[in-house]
Motif scaffolding. Structure first.
Motif, PDB file in Angstrom:
ATOM      1  N   LYS A 178       3.965  12.174   1.660  1.00 31.30           N
ATOM      2  CA  LYS A 178       5.096  11.281   1.378  1.00 31.30           C
ATOM      3  C   LYS A 178       5.762  10.845   2.674  1.00 31.30           C
ATOM      4  CE  LYS A 178       6.240  12.951  -3.282  1.00 31.30           C
ATOM      5  NZ  LYS A 178       7.244  13.669  -4.110  1.00 31.30           N
ATOM      6  N   PHE A 179       5.913  11.779   3.591  1.00 29.47           N
ATOM      7  CA  PHE A 179       6.510  11.458   4.887  1.00 29.47           C
ATOM      8  C   PHE A 179       5.658  10.421   5.625  1.00 29.47           C
ATOM      9  CE2 PHE A 179       6.606  12.352   9.490  1.00 29.47           C
ATOM     10  CZ  PHE A 179       7.947  12.079   9.736  1.00 29.47           C
ATOM     11  N   ILE A 180       4.336  10.613   5.633  1.00 35.39           N
ATOM     12  CA  ILE A 180       3.426   9.662   6.286  1.00 35.39           C
ATOM     13  C   ILE A 180       3.576   8.279   5.665  1.00 35.39           C
ATOM     14  CG2 ILE A 180       1.007   9.048   6.683  1.00 35.39           C
ATOM     15  CD1 ILE A 180       1.956  11.351   8.403  1.00 35.39           C
ATOM     16  N   ASN A 181       3.643   8.219   4.336  1.00 33.58           N
ATOM     17  CA  ASN A 181       3.748   6.926   3.656  1.00 33.58           C
ATOM     18  C   ASN A 181       5.088   6.241   3.927  1.00 33.58           C
ATOM     19  OD1 ASN A 181       1.221   6.455   2.229  1.00 33.58           O
ATOM     20  ND2 ASN A 181       1.725   8.249   1.008  1.00 33.58           N
ATOM     21  N   VAL A 182       6.143   7.029   4.091  1.00 37.69           N
ATOM     22  CA  VAL A 182       7.437   6.442   4.449  1.00 37.69           C
ATOM     23  C   VAL A 182       7.366   5.811   5.841  1.00 37.69           C
ATOM     24  CG1 VAL A 182       9.836   6.991   5.051  1.00 37.69           C
ATOM     25  CG2 VAL A 182       8.834   7.890   2.941  1.00 37.69           C
ATOM     26  N   TYR A 218       0.829  -1.206   0.000  1.00 43.54           N
ATOM     27  CA  TYR A 218       0.000   0.000   0.000  1.00 43.54           C
ATOM     28  C   TYR A 218       0.863   1.255   0.000  1.00 43.54           C
ATOM     29  CZ  TYR A 218      -3.274   3.608   1.414  1.00 43.54           C
ATOM     30  OH  TYR A 218      -4.006   4.778   1.452  1.00 43.54           O
ATOM     31  N   SER A 219       1.863   1.285   0.869  1.00 46.36           N
ATOM     32  CA  SER A 219       2.702   2.488   0.980  1.00 46.36           C
ATOM     33  C   SER A 219       3.546   2.689  -0.272  1.00 46.36           C
ATOM     34  CB  SER A 219       3.577   2.413   2.232  1.00 46.36           C
ATOM     35  OG  SER A 219       4.320   1.222   2.259  1.00 46.36           O
ATOM     36  N   LEU A 220       4.058   1.593  -0.853  1.00 47.39           N
ATOM     37  CA  LEU A 220       4.818   1.709  -2.103  1.00 47.39           C
ATOM     38  C   LEU A 220       3.938   2.233  -3.229  1.00 47.39           C
ATOM     39  CD1 LEU A 220       6.991  -1.549  -2.017  1.00 47.39           C
ATOM     40  CD2 LEU A 220       7.785   0.797  -1.704  1.00 47.39           C
ATOM     41  N   TYR A 221       2.703   1.738  -3.283  1.00 47.21           N
ATOM     42  CA  TYR A 221       1.763   2.234  -4.295  1.00 47.21           C
ATOM     43  C   TYR A 221       1.505   3.723  -4.100  1.00 47.21           C
ATOM     44  CZ  TYR A 221      -2.730   3.179  -6.535  1.00 47.21           C
ATOM     45  OH  TYR A 221      -3.730   3.740  -7.286  1.00 47.21           O
ATOM     46  N   SER A 222       1.274   4.127  -2.844  1.00 43.69           N
ATOM     47  CA  SER A 222       0.992   5.532  -2.560  1.00 43.69           C
ATOM     48  C   SER A 222       2.193   6.432  -2.874  1.00 43.69           C
ATOM     49  CB  SER A 222       0.596   5.699  -1.088  1.00 43.69           C
ATOM     50  OG  SER A 222      -0.577   4.976  -0.805  1.00 43.69           O
ATOM     51  N   LEU A 223       3.406   5.915  -2.637  1.00 43.85           N
ATOM     52  CA  LEU A 223       4.612   6.717  -2.859  1.00 43.85           C
ATOM     53  C   LEU A 223       4.956   6.873  -4.332  1.00 43.85           C
ATOM     54  CD1 LEU A 223       6.918   5.403   0.016  1.00 43.85           C
ATOM     55  CD2 LEU A 223       6.228   7.779  -0.318  1.00 43.85           C
ATOM     56  N   PHE A 224       4.780   5.796  -5.108  1.00 43.52           N
ATOM     57  CA  PHE A 224       5.343   5.778  -6.460  1.00 43.52           C
ATOM     58  C   PHE A 224       4.328   5.708  -7.597  1.00 43.52           C
ATOM     59  CE2 PHE A 224       8.647   3.858  -3.697  1.00 43.52           C
ATOM     60  CZ  PHE A 224       9.622   4.831  -3.873  1.00 43.52           C
TER      61      PHE A 224
END
Length: 250
Positions: free
Chosen positions: A229-233, A113-119
């Protein structure tokens, strides 16, 4: 506990707490995720969770007292009952079954999920109110099982609240309610009767206060896109830690 720490080790612990609450001040969660692995080198693991729970609660109370009126109470009213039910389910799972598979499944989900949101995701996703059901329940379950459900609330709230300041204080308020439950349990168990806990908490509180202050200042100065982006990291780090826990603990 303090007398067992050499001065260099104590300063390292204080700096770790400062950095952990710098993140907490920015995102409203993530302090235990960052602080626990490093503190475990210096403090018995059994003492870390009660110490951070009380420091977390203090941080949440300070933030709520200062900015609580900015919280999105409509979201809090949705999440808290589900959080309580999820916590009860988590406690039952802990008593009756091995939760190792849940750790792996959640870790993999959160990482993807976080990789999808980031990239890959370039647009803001608005979650429906009914999304509170899976996120609220699962957040409560994993808070009870592992003391780490805040990142699930963060995923939900980023899809419900567009203002970063309102998101941050709403997230902090939810973490405060979640942590209060754990602190009450520790009080009933008599854990805080050990004065070494209270001394260590008193040492950590100034570092926590400074971390929250500087974290809030950073949040005020960055754009919403950078903030997300910070939240997703941080969410990605949470997922990786769950997978690590599965591989090396179970």
């Amino acid at each position: 506990m303090l007398h067992l720490l050499a001065w260099p080790d104590l300063f390292i612990c204080i700096f770790v707490v400062f950095f952990a609450y710098l993140v907490f001040g920015m995102a409203g969660f993530g302090s235990a995720l960052i602080a626990s692995p490093v503190l475990a080198f210096y403090i018995p693991v059994a003492k870390i969770v009660p110490v951070l729970a009380l420091v977390d609660l203090t941080a949440a109370v300070i933030n709520i007292t200062r900015e609580g009126k900015k919280s999105e109470f409509s979201e809090i009213k949705l999440i808290i009952p589900l959080m309580v039910v999820g916590s009860l389910i988590g406690a039952a799972i802990l008593l009756m079954a091995r939760p190792d598979v849940l750790v792996l499944v959640l870790g993999v989900f959160v990482v993807f999920y976080s990789l999808y949101s980031l990239f890959f995701s370039k647009t803001y996703r608005q979650f429906p109110a009914k999304a509170a059901i899976p996120f609220g329940l699962s957040g409560g379950i994993f808070s009870a099982l592992f003391g780490s459900g805040g990142f699930l609330y963060a995923i939900y709230l980023t899809g419900r609240i567009s203002d970063k300041q309102i998101f941050r204080i709403t997230q902090t308020t939810l973490i405060g309610f979640s942590t209060l439950t754990r602190v009450i349990i520790f009080v009933v168990m008599g854990i805080y009767l050990d004065t070494s806990f209270l001394l260590l908490i008193l040492v950590f509180i100034p570092a926590m206060l400074l971390g929250i202050y500087f974290g809030r200042q950073v949040t005020l100065k960055i754009s919403r896109e950078t903030f997300l982006k910070f939240i997703n990291v941080i969410v990605l780090a949470s997922g990786l830690m769950l997978i690590y826990r599965y591989i090396f603990t179970f």
